[in-house]
Design a protein around this motif. Sequence first.
Motif, PDB file in Angstrom:
ATOM      1  N   GLU A   1       0.811  -0.994  -0.186  1.00  0.00           N
ATOM      2  CA  GLU A   1       0.054   0.175   0.104  1.00  0.00           C
ATOM      3  C   GLU A   1       0.771   1.041   0.171  1.00  0.00           C
ATOM      4  O   GLU A   1       1.879   1.162   0.796  1.00  0.00           O
ATOM      5  CB  GLU A   1      -0.959  -0.068   1.321  1.00  0.00           C
ATOM      6  CG  GLU A   1      -1.754   1.249   1.237  1.00  0.00           C
ATOM      7  CD  GLU A   1      -2.572   1.335   2.503  1.00  0.00           C
ATOM      8  OE1 GLU A   1      -2.329   0.484   3.417  1.00  0.00           O
ATOM      9  OE2 GLU A   1      -3.398   2.226   2.597  1.00  0.00           O
ATOM     10  N   VAL A   2       0.446   2.177  -1.009  1.00  0.00           N
ATOM     11  CA  VAL A   2       1.351   3.213  -0.997  1.00  0.00           C
ATOM     12  C   VAL A   2       0.809   4.349  -0.136  1.00  0.00           C
ATOM     13  O   VAL A   2      -0.477   4.549   0.180  1.00  0.00           O
ATOM     14  CB  VAL A   2       1.127   3.896  -2.273  1.00  0.00           C
ATOM     15  CG1 VAL A   2       1.988   5.320  -2.332  1.00  0.00           C
ATOM     16  CG2 VAL A   2       1.844   2.995  -3.425  1.00  0.00           C
ATOM     17  N   GLN A   3       1.529   5.046   0.825  1.00  0.00           N
ATOM     18  CA  GLN A   3       1.269   5.989   1.671  1.00  0.00           C
ATOM     19  C   GLN A   3       2.290   7.128   1.679  1.00  0.00           C
ATOM     20  O   GLN A   3       3.399   7.048   1.695  1.00  0.00           O
ATOM     21  CB  GLN A   3       1.197   5.458   3.093  1.00  0.00           C
ATOM     22  CG  GLN A   3       0.235   4.289   3.357  1.00  0.00           C
ATOM     23  CD  GLN A   3      -0.179   4.209   4.847  1.00  0.00           C
ATOM     24  OE1 GLN A   3       1.005   4.066   5.628  1.00  0.00           O
ATOM     25  NE2 GLN A   3      -1.212   3.806   5.143  1.00  0.00           N
ATOM     26  N   LEU A   4       1.610   8.296   1.768  1.00  0.00           N
ATOM     27  CA  LEU A   4       2.463   9.534   1.940  1.00  0.00           C
ATOM     28  C   LEU A   4       1.927  10.447   3.033  1.00  0.00           C
ATOM     29  O   LEU A   4       0.863  10.609   3.194  1.00  0.00           O
ATOM     30  CB  LEU A   4       2.297  10.467   0.398  1.00  0.00           C
ATOM     31  CG  LEU A   4       2.822   9.935  -0.920  1.00  0.00           C
ATOM     32  CD1 LEU A   4       1.911   8.762  -1.442  1.00  0.00           C
ATOM     33  CD2 LEU A   4       3.227  11.015  -1.813  1.00  0.00           C
ATOM     34  N   GLN A   5       2.860  10.680   3.788  1.00  0.00           N
ATOM     35  CA  GLN A   5       2.586  11.401   5.162  1.00  0.00           C
ATOM     36  C   GLN A   5       3.040  12.509   5.350  1.00  0.00           C
ATOM     37  O   GLN A   5       4.439  12.557   5.897  1.00  0.00           O
ATOM     38  CB  GLN A   5       2.791  10.376   6.550  1.00  0.00           C
ATOM     39  CG  GLN A   5       2.457  10.968   7.666  1.00  0.00           C
ATOM     40  CD  GLN A   5       0.925  10.837   7.820  1.00  0.00           C
ATOM     41  OE1 GLN A   5       0.254   9.831   7.466  1.00  0.00           O
ATOM     42  NE2 GLN A   5       0.223  11.804   8.682  1.00  0.00           N
ATOM     43  N   ALA A   6       2.490  13.591   5.248  1.00  0.00           N
ATOM     44  CA  ALA A   6       3.109  14.918   5.186  1.00  0.00           C
ATOM     45  C   ALA A   6       3.085  15.610   6.791  1.00  0.00           C
ATOM     46  O   ALA A   6       2.209  15.165   7.384  1.00  0.00           O
ATOM     47  CB  ALA A   6       2.481  16.042   4.320  1.00  0.00           C
ATOM     48  N   SER A   7       3.936  16.111   7.077  1.00  0.00           N
ATOM     49  CA  SER A   7       4.105  17.008   8.374  1.00  0.00           C
ATOM     50  C   SER A   7       4.967  18.395   8.174  1.00  0.00           C
ATOM     51  O   SER A   7       5.578  18.392   7.291  1.00  0.00           O
ATOM     52  CB  SER A   7       4.394  16.018   9.455  1.00  0.00           C
ATOM     53  OG  SER A   7       5.816  15.579   9.154  1.00  0.00           O
ATOM     54  N   GLY A   8       4.741  18.902   9.349  1.00  0.00           N
ATOM     55  CA  GLY A   8       5.827  20.213   9.391  1.00  0.00           C
ATOM     56  C   GLY A   8       5.193  21.389   9.251  1.00  0.00           C
ATOM     57  O   GLY A   8       5.687  22.614   9.282  1.00  0.00           O
ATOM     58  N   GLY A   9       3.915  21.475   8.940  1.00  0.00           N
ATOM     59  CA  GLY A   9       3.187  22.735   8.932  1.00  0.00           C
ATOM     60  C   GLY A   9       2.959  23.335  10.240  1.00  0.00           C
ATOM     61  O   GLY A   9       3.295  22.737  11.255  1.00  0.00           O
ATOM     62  N   GLY A  10       2.480  24.540   9.938  1.00  0.00           N
ATOM     63  CA  GLY A  10       2.171  25.235  11.231  1.00  0.00           C
ATOM     64  C   GLY A  10       2.211  27.088  11.059  1.00  0.00           C
ATOM     65  O   GLY A  10       1.710  27.520   9.657  1.00  0.00           O
ATOM     66  N   LEU A  11       2.074  27.723  12.017  1.00  0.00           N
ATOM     67  CA  LEU A  11       1.895  29.118  11.916  1.00  0.00           C
ATOM     68  C   LEU A  11       3.015  29.598  12.088  1.00  0.00           C
ATOM     69  O   LEU A  11       3.932  29.576  13.242  1.00  0.00           O
ATOM     70  CB  LEU A  11       0.905  29.711  13.038  1.00  0.00           C
ATOM     71  CG  LEU A  11       0.792  31.093  13.354  1.00  0.00           C
ATOM     72  CD1 LEU A  11       0.074  31.677  11.847  1.00  0.00           C
ATOM     73  CD2 LEU A  11      -0.324  31.457  14.418  1.00  0.00           C
ATOM     74  N   VAL A  12       3.722  30.707  11.292  1.00  0.00           N
ATOM     75  CA  VAL A  12       4.710  31.394  11.373  1.00  0.00           C
ATOM     76  C   VAL A  12       4.607  32.789  11.017  1.00  0.00           C
ATOM     77  O   VAL A  12       3.695  32.904   9.918  1.00  0.00           O
ATOM     78  CB  VAL A  12       5.851  30.578  10.368  1.00  0.00           C
ATOM     79  CG1 VAL A  12       5.588  30.851   8.993  1.00  0.00           C
ATOM     80  CG2 VAL A  12       7.236  30.984  10.477  1.00  0.00           C
ATOM     81  N   GLN A  13       5.625  33.653  11.462  1.00  0.00           N
ATOM     82  CA  GLN A  13       5.547  34.952  10.848  1.00  0.00           C
ATOM     83  C   GLN A  13       6.001  35.206   9.475  1.00  0.00           C
ATOM     84  O   GLN A  13       6.818  34.598   9.171  1.00  0.00           O
ATOM     85  CB  GLN A  13       6.033  36.059  11.901  1.00  0.00           C
ATOM     86  CG  GLN A  13       5.205  36.055  13.134  1.00  0.00           C
ATOM     87  CD  GLN A  13       5.847  37.262  14.149  1.00  0.00           C
ATOM     88  OE1 GLN A  13       7.100  37.499  14.190  1.00  0.00           O
ATOM     89  NE2 GLN A  13       5.084  37.779  14.770  1.00  0.00           N
TER      90      GLN A  13
END
Length: 123
Positions: A1-13
């Motif tokens: 099964e192919v999976q792509l797990q993105a992370s690292g986003g957030g709020l920044v100035q």
Amino acid sequence: EVQLQASGGGLVQAGGSLRLSCVISGFTFENHAIGWFRQVPGRAREAVSCISGSGGPTSYTDDVKGRFTISSDNAHNTLYLQMNSLKPEDTAVYYCAAAKRPACYFSPFDDYWGQGTQVTVSS
């Protein structure tokens, strides 16, 4: 099964930096192009950057050239997007994706998609 797990986003100035990560499983990088796209509600999804599965040629949309850097760690099946000098107009949901070909070009890029990670840049 192919999976792509993105992370690292957030709020920044504005002017700040973020690094997005995408852990990919189910295929080997060498035979695929992998990339980042983004979407703002009510607008079409747009390409941000892609990289050849071999870690070679890269492409960037004009809006992010000189500010964003795409890279891949093939040993750990992870794609990165280093985003510097962020602007409010970079605010979007960012998605990682892969295409069943090694060459990096933006369209088509429909084979595999991950869930998005929200990036919000305040002014």
